[in-house]
Design a protein around this motif. Structure first.
Motif, PDB file in Angstrom:
ATOM      1  N   VAL A   1       0.841  -1.202   0.000  1.00 62.61           N
ATOM      2  CA  VAL A   1       0.000   0.000   0.000  1.00 62.61           C
ATOM      3  C   VAL A   1       0.871   1.245   0.000  1.00 62.61           C
ATOM      4  CG1 VAL A   1      -1.622   1.320   1.428  1.00 62.61           C
ATOM      5  CG2 VAL A   1      -1.929  -1.156   1.138  1.00 62.61           C
ATOM      6  N   HIS A   2       0.473   2.254  -0.765  1.00 65.46           N
ATOM      7  CA  HIS A   2       1.171   3.540  -0.750  1.00 65.46           C
ATOM      8  C   HIS A   2       0.151   4.654  -0.520  1.00 65.46           C
ATOM      9  CE1 HIS A   2       4.433   6.286  -1.530  1.00 65.46           C
ATOM     10  NE2 HIS A   2       3.615   6.981  -2.304  1.00 65.46           N
ATOM     11  N   ILE A   3       0.504   5.592   0.354  1.00 64.81           N
ATOM     12  CA  ILE A   3      -0.400   6.696   0.718  1.00 64.81           C
ATOM     13  C   ILE A   3       0.323   8.013   0.488  1.00 64.81           C
ATOM     14  CG2 ILE A   3      -1.755   7.706   2.592  1.00 64.81           C
ATOM     15  CD1 ILE A   3      -1.870   4.975   3.917  1.00 64.81           C
ATOM     16  N   ALA A   4      -0.273   8.925  -0.276  1.00 66.95           N
ATOM     17  CA  ALA A   4       0.389  10.215  -0.547  1.00 66.95           C
ATOM     18  C   ALA A   4      -0.646  11.335  -0.661  1.00 66.95           C
ATOM     19  CB  ALA A   4       1.187  10.128  -1.851  1.00 66.95           C
ATOM     20  N   PRO A   5      -0.418  12.447   0.043  1.00 64.71           N
ATOM     21  CA  PRO A   5      -1.258  13.626  -0.182  1.00 64.71           C
ATOM     22  C   PRO A   5      -1.084  14.099  -1.619  1.00 64.71           C
ATOM     23  CG  PRO A   5       0.097  13.910   1.789  1.00 64.71           C
ATOM     24  CD  PRO A   5       0.611  12.703   1.061  1.00 64.71           C
ATOM     25  N   MET A   6      -2.152  14.462  -2.256  1.00 63.89           N
ATOM     26  CA  MET A   6      -2.056  14.918  -3.638  1.00 63.89           C
ATOM     27  C   MET A   6      -3.234  15.825  -3.976  1.00 63.89           C
ATOM     28  SD  MET A   6      -0.429  12.442  -6.460  1.00 63.89           S
ATOM     29  CE  MET A   6       1.133  12.310  -5.586  1.00 63.89           C
ATOM     30  N   GLY A   7      -2.940  16.903  -4.710  1.00 64.66           N
ATOM     31  CA  GLY A   7      -4.001  17.793  -5.184  1.00 64.66           C
ATOM     32  C   GLY A   7      -4.636  17.183  -6.424  1.00 64.66           C
ATOM     33  N   ILE A   8      -5.967  17.202  -6.477  1.00 69.98           N
ATOM     34  CA  ILE A   8      -6.647  16.680  -7.672  1.00 69.98           C
ATOM     35  C   ILE A   8      -7.473  17.788  -8.318  1.00 69.98           C
ATOM     36  CG2 ILE A   8      -6.775  14.336  -6.726  1.00 69.98           C
ATOM     37  CD1 ILE A   8      -9.921  15.000  -6.458  1.00 69.98           C
TER      38      ILE A   8
ATOM     39  N   ALA B   1      -1.853  14.539 -10.804  1.00 69.68           N
ATOM     40  CA  ALA B   1      -0.675  15.091 -11.484  1.00 69.68           C
ATOM     41  C   ALA B   1       0.557  14.922 -10.601  1.00 69.68           C
ATOM     42  CB  ALA B   1      -0.918  16.561 -11.833  1.00 69.68           C
ATOM     43  N   PRO B   2       1.110  13.711 -10.548  1.00 73.00           N
ATOM     44  CA  PRO B   2       2.295  13.467  -9.719  1.00 73.00           C
ATOM     45  C   PRO B   2       3.578  13.951 -10.398  1.00 73.00           C
ATOM     46  CG  PRO B   2       1.476  11.399 -10.666  1.00 73.00           C
ATOM     47  CD  PRO B   2       0.625  12.496 -11.218  1.00 73.00           C
ATOM     48  N   PHE B   3       4.449  14.564  -9.607  1.00 72.67           N
ATOM     49  CA  PHE B   3       5.781  14.935 -10.116  1.00 72.67           C
ATOM     50  C   PHE B   3       6.651  13.678 -10.162  1.00 72.67           C
ATOM     51  CE2 PHE B   3       4.399  19.071  -8.456  1.00 72.67           C
ATOM     52  CZ  PHE B   3       4.796  19.914  -9.479  1.00 72.67           C
TER      53      PHE B   3
ATOM     54  N   CYS C   1       2.483  11.857   6.309  1.00 68.64           N
ATOM     55  CA  CYS C   1       3.140  11.371   5.082  1.00 68.64           C
ATOM     56  C   CYS C   1       4.339  12.246   4.709  1.00 68.64           C
ATOM     57  CB  CYS C   1       2.136  11.325   3.926  1.00 68.64           C
ATOM     58  SG  CYS C   1       0.921  10.001   4.100  1.00 68.64           S
ATOM     59  N   LEU C   2       4.276  13.526   5.048  1.00 69.36           N
ATOM     60  CA  LEU C   2       5.392  14.425   4.725  1.00 69.36           C
ATOM     61  C   LEU C   2       6.530  14.320   5.738  1.00 69.36           C
ATOM     62  CD1 LEU C   2       5.521  16.593   2.342  1.00 69.36           C
ATOM     63  CD2 LEU C   2       3.358  15.431   2.655  1.00 69.36           C
ATOM     64  N   THR C   3       6.315  13.580   6.818  1.00 71.33           N
ATOM     65  CA  THR C   3       7.347  13.467   7.853  1.00 71.33           C
ATOM     66  C   THR C   3       7.678  12.006   8.160  1.00 71.33           C
ATOM     67  OG1 THR C   3       5.643  13.662   9.586  1.00 71.33           O
ATOM     68  CG2 THR C   3       6.756  15.684   8.930  1.00 71.33           C
TER      69      THR C   3
ATOM     70  N   GLU D   1      15.220  13.191   3.200  1.00 74.18           N
ATOM     71  CA  GLU D   1      14.992  12.031   2.338  1.00 74.18           C
ATOM     72  C   GLU D   1      13.806  12.303   1.446  1.00 74.18           C
ATOM     73  OE1 GLU D   1      13.890   9.588   5.525  1.00 74.18           O
ATOM     74  OE2 GLU D   1      15.607  10.401   6.600  1.00 74.18           O
ATOM     75  N   LYS D   2      13.631  11.447   0.444  1.00 76.09           N
ATOM     76  CA  LYS D   2      12.386  11.491  -0.337  1.00 76.09           C
ATOM     77  C   LYS D   2      11.308  10.927   0.569  1.00 76.09           C
ATOM     78  CE  LYS D   2       9.837  10.534  -4.351  1.00 76.09           C
ATOM     79  NZ  LYS D   2       8.622  11.290  -4.268  1.00 76.09           N
ATOM     80  N   ILE D   3      10.274  11.752   0.852  1.00 74.84           N
ATOM     81  CA  ILE D   3       9.259  11.314   1.813  1.00 74.84           C
ATOM     82  C   ILE D   3       7.905  11.201   1.145  1.00 74.84           C
ATOM     83  CG2 ILE D   3      10.288  12.066   3.962  1.00 74.84           C
ATOM     84  CD1 ILE D   3       9.044  14.781   3.533  1.00 74.84           C
TER      85      ILE D   3
HETATM   86  C1  LIG Z   1      -1.456  19.198   0.309  1.00 79.73           C
HETATM   87  C2  LIG Z   1      -0.428  18.510  -0.535  1.00 79.73           C
HETATM   88  C3  LIG Z   1      -0.648  18.345  -1.896  1.00 79.73           C
HETATM   89  C4  LIG Z   1       0.289  17.700  -2.708  1.00 79.73           C
HETATM   90  N1  LIG Z   1       0.030  17.543  -4.052  1.00 79.73           N
HETATM   91  C5  LIG Z   1       0.931  16.907  -4.824  1.00 79.73           C
HETATM   92  C6  LIG Z   1       0.676  16.716  -6.217  1.00 79.73           C
HETATM   93  O1  LIG Z   1      -0.357  17.131  -6.754  1.00 79.73           O
HETATM   94  N2  LIG Z   1       1.627  16.063  -6.941  1.00 79.73           N
HETATM   95  C7  LIG Z   1       2.774  15.568  -6.366  1.00 79.73           C
HETATM   96  O2  LIG Z   1       3.601  14.970  -7.060  1.00 79.73           O
HETATM   97  N3  LIG Z   1       3.037  15.754  -5.061  1.00 79.73           N
HETATM   98  C8  LIG Z   1       2.141  16.397  -4.282  1.00 79.73           C
HETATM   99  N4  LIG Z   1       2.413  16.594  -2.951  1.00 79.73           N
HETATM  100  C9  LIG Z   1       3.666  16.051  -2.371  1.00 79.73           C
HETATM  101  C10 LIG Z   1       3.533  14.556  -2.236  1.00 79.73           C
HETATM  102  O3  LIG Z   1       2.556  14.168  -1.287  1.00 79.73           O
HETATM  103  C11 LIG Z   1       4.853  13.907  -1.825  1.00 79.73           C
HETATM  104  O4  LIG Z   1       5.921  14.489  -2.513  1.00 79.73           O
HETATM  105  C12 LIG Z   1       4.802  12.456  -2.128  1.00 79.73           C
HETATM  106  O5  LIG Z   1       6.003  11.876  -1.704  1.00 79.73           O
HETATM  107  C13 LIG Z   1       4.526  12.181  -3.613  1.00 79.73           C
HETATM  108  O6  LIG Z   1       5.390  11.244  -4.150  1.00 79.73           O
HETATM  109  P1  LIG Z   1       5.042   9.678  -4.174  1.00 79.73           P
HETATM  110  O7  LIG Z   1       3.928   9.440  -5.147  1.00 79.73           O
HETATM  111  O8  LIG Z   1       6.340   9.074  -4.587  1.00 79.73           O
HETATM  112  O9  LIG Z   1       4.656   9.341  -2.760  1.00 79.73           O
HETATM  113  C14 LIG Z   1       1.487  17.215  -2.128  1.00 79.73           C
HETATM  114  C15 LIG Z   1       1.715  17.378  -0.765  1.00 79.73           C
HETATM  115  C16 LIG Z   1       0.775  18.030   0.023  1.00 79.73           C
HETATM  116  C17 LIG Z   1       1.037  18.204   1.494  1.00 79.73           C
END
Ligand SMILES: Cc1cc2nc3c(=O)[nH]c(=O)nc-3n(C[C@H](O)[C@H](O)[C@H](O)COP(=O)(O)O)c2cc1C
Length: 190
Positions: free
Chosen positions: A16-23, A33-35, A64-66, A188-190
């Motif tokens: 499982v992977h959990i990441a905050p992301m704007g949609i 839109a992941p970087f 997730c950011l920490t 680190e990459k978090i």
């Molecule tokens: C509120 C919020 C929104 C974020 N939105 C994005 C996003 O749209 N795209 C992205 O690549 N990272 C976003 N990030 C950062 C990612 O959560 C973080 O870099 C994460 O590690 C993503 O990489 P991963 O898919 O490898 O986990 C966001 C972080 C926060 C706190």
């Protein structure tokens, strides 16, 4: 318009992977839109599915950011993925189209199932402040220290006036990360 959510995915081996992301919502589809590089991106491309979770538990954003990635999840209804165990609502997504890009591909996804679990409780300024501070933490290496200090000073007002225990805990994780970064701690990459 961008909505700040928590995206849950699984690797082909089930991790499982959990990441905050704007949609964004475009033409009824959810756009992620992941970087690059991104585990979320790799997982969605490999499995063709993802879940978007709407949550007011800002500890998940700050966590997730920490380095705190282990949040409770349960199986989805219609896709081979997981969702957060206790979100306000979630949407189960199937990948429909990829707009590739060297920096930030766009993943256009169909919503195949959605459910509301709990009502929206109202805006809370401390929750918004934690989300803003989490964004600052995700850009520590790019932003000048004085800009981070000025923004944190302003956001602290909302924390002091309106936070509950969860928001205070999330805030403490973020400020500790900033202190660690400034003390020469490895980012680190978090
Ligand atoms: C509120 C919020 C929104 C974020 N939105 C994005 C996003 O749209 N795209 C992205 O690549 N990272 C976003 N990030 C950062 C990612 O959560 C973080 O870099 C994460 O590690 C993503 O990489 P991963 O898919 O490898 O986990 C966001 C972080 C926060 C706190």
């Amino acid at each position: 318009m961008i909505w700040e959510t928590v995206v849950t995915t699984r690797a082909p081996d089930g991790r499982v992977h959990i990441a905050p992301m704007g949609i964004r919502i475009e033409g009824g589809r959810v756009v992620l839109a992941p970087f690059r590089p991104s585990t979320t991106l790799d997982n969605v491309l490999a499995t063709g599915v993802a879940t978007v979770n709407m949550t007011d538990d800002v500890r998940i954003f700050a966590g997730c950011l920490t380095g705190r990635h282990d949040w409770p999840t349960v199986a989805c209804e219609r896709i081979a993925c997981v969702r957060l165990a206790d979100p306000l609502a979630h949407r189960e997504l199937k990948l429909a189209r990829v707009e590739d890009d060297a920096t930030r591909p766009r993943l256009l996804c169909d919503i195949v199932f959605e459910r509301t679990h709990r009502p929206f409780a109202g805006f809370n300024r401390a929750q918004a402040a934690v989300v803003e501070a989490a964004i600052l933490v995700s850009r520590l290496e790019m932003l000048p220290a004085d800009k981070i200090d000025a923004e944190l000073a302003y956001l602290t007002i909302a924390i002091e006036k309106t936070a509950g225990p969860a928001e205070r805990e999330a805030w403490s994780w973020l400020t500790a990360r900033i202190a660690q970064f400034r003390g020469g701690g490895r980012q680190e990459k978090i």
